[in-house]
Design a protein around this motif. Structure first.
Motif, PDB file in Angstrom:
ATOM      1  N   ARG A 117       0.833  -1.202   0.000  1.00  0.00           N
ATOM      2  CA  ARG A 117       0.000   0.000   0.000  1.00  0.00           C
ATOM      3  C   ARG A 117       0.870   1.256   0.000  1.00  0.00           C
ATOM      4  NH1 ARG A 117      -2.783   2.365   4.949  1.00  0.00           N
ATOM      5  NH2 ARG A 117      -3.794   4.155   4.079  1.00  0.00           N
ATOM      6  N   GLY A 118       1.953   1.232   0.759  1.00  0.00           N
ATOM      7  CA  GLY A 118       2.855   2.377   0.808  1.00  0.00           C
ATOM      8  C   GLY A 118       3.517   2.643  -0.524  1.00  0.00           C
ATOM      9  N   GLU A 119       3.899   1.568  -1.195  1.00  0.00           N
ATOM     10  CA  GLU A 119       4.503   1.737  -2.524  1.00  0.00           C
ATOM     11  C   GLU A 119       3.506   2.335  -3.506  1.00  0.00           C
ATOM     12  OE1 GLU A 119       7.627   1.405  -3.569  1.00  0.00           O
ATOM     13  OE2 GLU A 119       8.156   1.035  -1.474  1.00  0.00           O
ATOM     14  N   ARG A 120       2.261   1.872  -3.451  1.00  0.00           N
ATOM     15  CA  ARG A 120       1.234   2.437  -4.344  1.00  0.00           C
ATOM     16  C   ARG A 120       1.008   3.916  -4.037  1.00  0.00           C
ATOM     17  NH1 ARG A 120      -1.659  -2.376  -3.127  1.00  0.00           N
ATOM     18  NH2 ARG A 120      -2.920  -1.148  -1.677  1.00  0.00           N
ATOM     19  N   GLU A 121       0.926   4.253  -2.766  1.00  0.00           N
ATOM     20  CA  GLU A 121       0.728   5.654  -2.377  1.00  0.00           C
ATOM     21  C   GLU A 121       1.904   6.515  -2.831  1.00  0.00           C
ATOM     22  OE1 GLU A 121      -1.831   7.173  -0.752  1.00  0.00           O
ATOM     23  OE2 GLU A 121      -2.992   5.317  -0.775  1.00  0.00           O
ATOM     24  N   ARG A 122       3.100   5.998  -2.668  1.00  0.00           N
ATOM     25  CA  ARG A 122       4.294   6.749  -3.067  1.00  0.00           C
ATOM     26  C   ARG A 122       4.321   6.983  -4.572  1.00  0.00           C
ATOM     27  NH1 ARG A 122       9.217   8.281  -1.356  1.00  0.00           N
ATOM     28  NH2 ARG A 122      10.985   8.049  -2.751  1.00  0.00           N
ATOM     29  N   GLN A 123       4.021   5.938  -5.347  1.00  0.00           N
ATOM     30  CA  GLN A 123       4.007   6.087  -6.801  1.00  0.00           C
ATOM     31  C   GLN A 123       2.934   7.069  -7.241  1.00  0.00           C
ATOM     32  OE1 GLN A 123       6.232   5.082  -8.924  1.00  0.00           O
ATOM     33  NE2 GLN A 123       7.351   4.163  -7.213  1.00  0.00           N
ATOM     34  N   SER A 124       1.778   7.021  -6.590  1.00  0.00           N
ATOM     35  CA  SER A 124       0.699   7.949  -6.923  1.00  0.00           C
ATOM     36  C   SER A 124       1.112   9.395  -6.617  1.00  0.00           C
ATOM     37  CB  SER A 124      -0.555   7.578  -6.132  1.00  0.00           C
ATOM     38  OG  SER A 124      -1.536   8.555  -6.272  1.00  0.00           O
ATOM     39  N   ALA A 125       1.750   9.605  -5.471  1.00  0.00           N
ATOM     40  CA  ALA A 125       2.186  10.957  -5.095  1.00  0.00           C
ATOM     41  C   ALA A 125       3.274  11.455  -6.032  1.00  0.00           C
ATOM     42  CB  ALA A 125       2.679  10.961  -3.654  1.00  0.00           C
ATOM     43  N   LEU A 126       4.217  10.585  -6.375  1.00  0.00           N
ATOM     44  CA  LEU A 126       5.292  11.000  -7.287  1.00  0.00           C
ATOM     45  C   LEU A 126       4.751  11.330  -8.664  1.00  0.00           C
ATOM     46  CD1 LEU A 126       8.185   8.568  -6.289  1.00  0.00           C
ATOM     47  CD2 LEU A 126       8.021  11.030  -5.871  1.00  0.00           C
ATOM     48  N   SER A 127       3.773  10.577  -9.137  1.00  0.00           N
ATOM     49  CA  SER A 127       3.213  10.875 -10.459  1.00  0.00           C
ATOM     50  C   SER A 127       2.456  12.205 -10.427  1.00  0.00           C
ATOM     51  CB  SER A 127       2.310   9.749 -10.936  1.00  0.00           C
ATOM     52  OG  SER A 127       1.148   9.679 -10.155  1.00  0.00           O
ATOM     53  N   GLU A 128       1.802  12.519  -9.310  1.00  0.00           N
ATOM     54  CA  GLU A 128       1.129  13.817  -9.190  1.00  0.00           C
ATOM     55  C   GLU A 128       2.135  14.962  -9.197  1.00  0.00           C
ATOM     56  OE1 GLU A 128      -2.147  15.098  -8.804  1.00  0.00           O
ATOM     57  OE2 GLU A 128      -2.577  13.158  -9.732  1.00  0.00           O
ATOM     58  N   LEU A 129       3.308  14.734  -8.576  1.00  0.00           N
ATOM     59  CA  LEU A 129       4.321  15.787  -8.514  1.00  0.00           C
ATOM     60  C   LEU A 129       5.048  15.989  -9.836  1.00  0.00           C
ATOM     61  CD1 LEU A 129       5.923  15.071  -5.034  1.00  0.00           C
ATOM     62  CD2 LEU A 129       4.451  16.980  -5.648  1.00  0.00           C
ATOM     63  N   ALA A 130       4.929  15.044 -10.736  1.00  0.00           N
ATOM     64  CA  ALA A 130       5.719  15.112 -11.966  1.00  0.00           C
ATOM     65  C   ALA A 130       4.899  15.451 -13.199  1.00  0.00           C
ATOM     66  CB  ALA A 130       6.425  13.774 -12.175  1.00  0.00           C
ATOM     67  N   ARG A 131       3.671  15.890 -13.056  1.00  0.00           N
ATOM     68  CA  ARG A 131       2.874  16.158 -14.256  1.00  0.00           C
ATOM     69  C   ARG A 131       2.254  17.546 -14.226  1.00  0.00           C
ATOM     70  NH1 ARG A 131      -2.887  14.540 -14.500  1.00  0.00           N
ATOM     71  NH2 ARG A 131      -3.627  14.446 -12.378  1.00  0.00           N
ATOM     72  N   TYR A 132       1.953  18.041 -15.430  1.00  0.00           N
ATOM     73  CA  TYR A 132       1.250  19.304 -15.593  1.00  0.00           C
ATOM     74  C   TYR A 132      -0.246  19.009 -15.660  1.00  0.00           C
ATOM     75  CZ  TYR A 132       5.616  21.529 -17.121  1.00  0.00           C
ATOM     76  OH  TYR A 132       6.889  22.024 -17.192  1.00  0.00           O
ATOM     77  N   HIS A 133      -1.067  19.788 -14.982  1.00  0.00           N
ATOM     78  CA  HIS A 133      -2.511  19.683 -15.158  1.00  0.00           C
ATOM     79  C   HIS A 133      -3.193  20.894 -14.519  1.00  0.00           C
ATOM     80  CE1 HIS A 133      -1.943  17.735 -11.213  1.00  0.00           C
ATOM     81  NE2 HIS A 133      -3.154  18.126 -10.935  1.00  0.00           N
ATOM     82  N   TYR A 134      -4.443  21.113 -14.967  1.00  0.00           N
ATOM     83  CA  TYR A 134      -5.215  22.227 -14.431  1.00  0.00           C
ATOM     84  C   TYR A 134      -5.706  21.881 -13.025  1.00  0.00           C
ATOM     85  CZ  TYR A 134      -5.580  24.918 -18.720  1.00  0.00           C
ATOM     86  OH  TYR A 134      -5.303  25.674 -19.817  1.00  0.00           O
ATOM     87  N   GLN A 135      -5.563  22.840 -12.141  1.00  0.00           N
ATOM     88  CA  GLN A 135      -6.157  22.684 -10.817  1.00  0.00           C
ATOM     89  C   GLN A 135      -7.542  23.313 -10.837  1.00  0.00           C
ATOM     90  OE1 GLN A 135      -3.663  23.958  -7.658  1.00  0.00           O
ATOM     91  NE2 GLN A 135      -5.168  23.551  -6.091  1.00  0.00           N
ATOM     92  N   ASN A 136      -7.672  24.453 -11.547  1.00  0.00           N
ATOM     93  CA  ASN A 136      -8.952  25.132 -11.688  1.00  0.00           C
ATOM     94  C   ASN A 136      -8.921  25.881 -13.007  1.00  0.00           C
ATOM     95  OD1 ASN A 136     -11.284  26.640 -11.510  1.00  0.00           O
ATOM     96  ND2 ASN A 136     -10.957  27.226  -9.368  1.00  0.00           N
ATOM     97  N   ARG A 137      -9.625  25.366 -14.003  1.00  0.00           N
ATOM     98  CA  ARG A 137      -9.598  25.977 -15.340  1.00  0.00           C
ATOM     99  C   ARG A 137     -10.221  27.364 -15.357  1.00  0.00           C
ATOM    100  NH1 ARG A 137      -8.671  22.574 -20.032  1.00  0.00           N
ATOM    101  NH2 ARG A 137      -8.311  20.461 -19.318  1.00  0.00           N
ATOM    102  N   GLU A 138     -11.289  27.577 -14.575  1.00  0.00           N
ATOM    103  CA  GLU A 138     -11.981  28.867 -14.596  1.00  0.00           C
ATOM    104  C   GLU A 138     -11.082  29.991 -14.093  1.00  0.00           C
ATOM    105  OE1 GLU A 138     -14.899  27.471 -12.047  1.00  0.00           O
ATOM    106  OE2 GLU A 138     -15.888  26.310 -13.613  1.00  0.00           O
ATOM    107  N   VAL A 139     -10.264  29.717 -13.106  1.00  0.00           N
ATOM    108  CA  VAL A 139      -9.376  30.727 -12.548  1.00  0.00           C
ATOM    109  C   VAL A 139      -8.072  30.778 -13.324  1.00  0.00           C
ATOM    110  CG1 VAL A 139      -8.154  31.409 -10.430  1.00  0.00           C
ATOM    111  CG2 VAL A 139     -10.394  30.378 -10.271  1.00  0.00           C
TER     112      VAL A 139
END
Length: 120
Positions: free
Chosen positions: A73-95
């Protein structure tokens, strides 16, 4: 010679009948609670007539106690967090708020701070 003044004393505020009623009620409630506790704790009160266990089973309230970093579970959480830190994406398109990779954000922050102070 002068006489001492008479001191008036208030009547006793303690009412014995009320105290006896309250005491009797408290004893009655205590006896009912004791009777209920004995009845609920006896094996005859249970449908299967088995005695209660002396302690709770080991599986009751069992919590995963391994360190999260060392489990799957920790490895999955770590991979998920690292992938979030390494990508571009909109947090709020309207703003117009976007998320950028952490490395890029660190570089931009360093550039801004060195440009503002004039030192690297």
């Amino acid at each position: 010679m002068s006489e001492l003044p008479t001191v008036l004393q208030e009547p006793e505020g303690l009412r014995a009948p009320w105290l006896l009623k309250i005491l009797f009620g408290a004893v009655l409630v205590g006896l009912c609670a004791l009777f209920a506790a004995v009845q609920l704790g006896s094996p005859l009160s249970r449908p299967d007539h088995r005695p209660l266990p002396a302690h709770a089973p080991v599986t009751l309230g069992l919590v995963e106690q391994t360190l999260i970093a060392h489990g799957r579970r920790g490895e999955r959480e770590r991979q998920s967090a690292l992938s979030e830190l390494a990508r571009y994406h909109y947090q709020n398109r309207e703003v117009g708020a976007v998320r950028i990779p952490i490395e890029r954000a660190i570089d931009l922050t360093l550039e801004r701070s060195s440009g503002a102070s004039g030192e690297p």
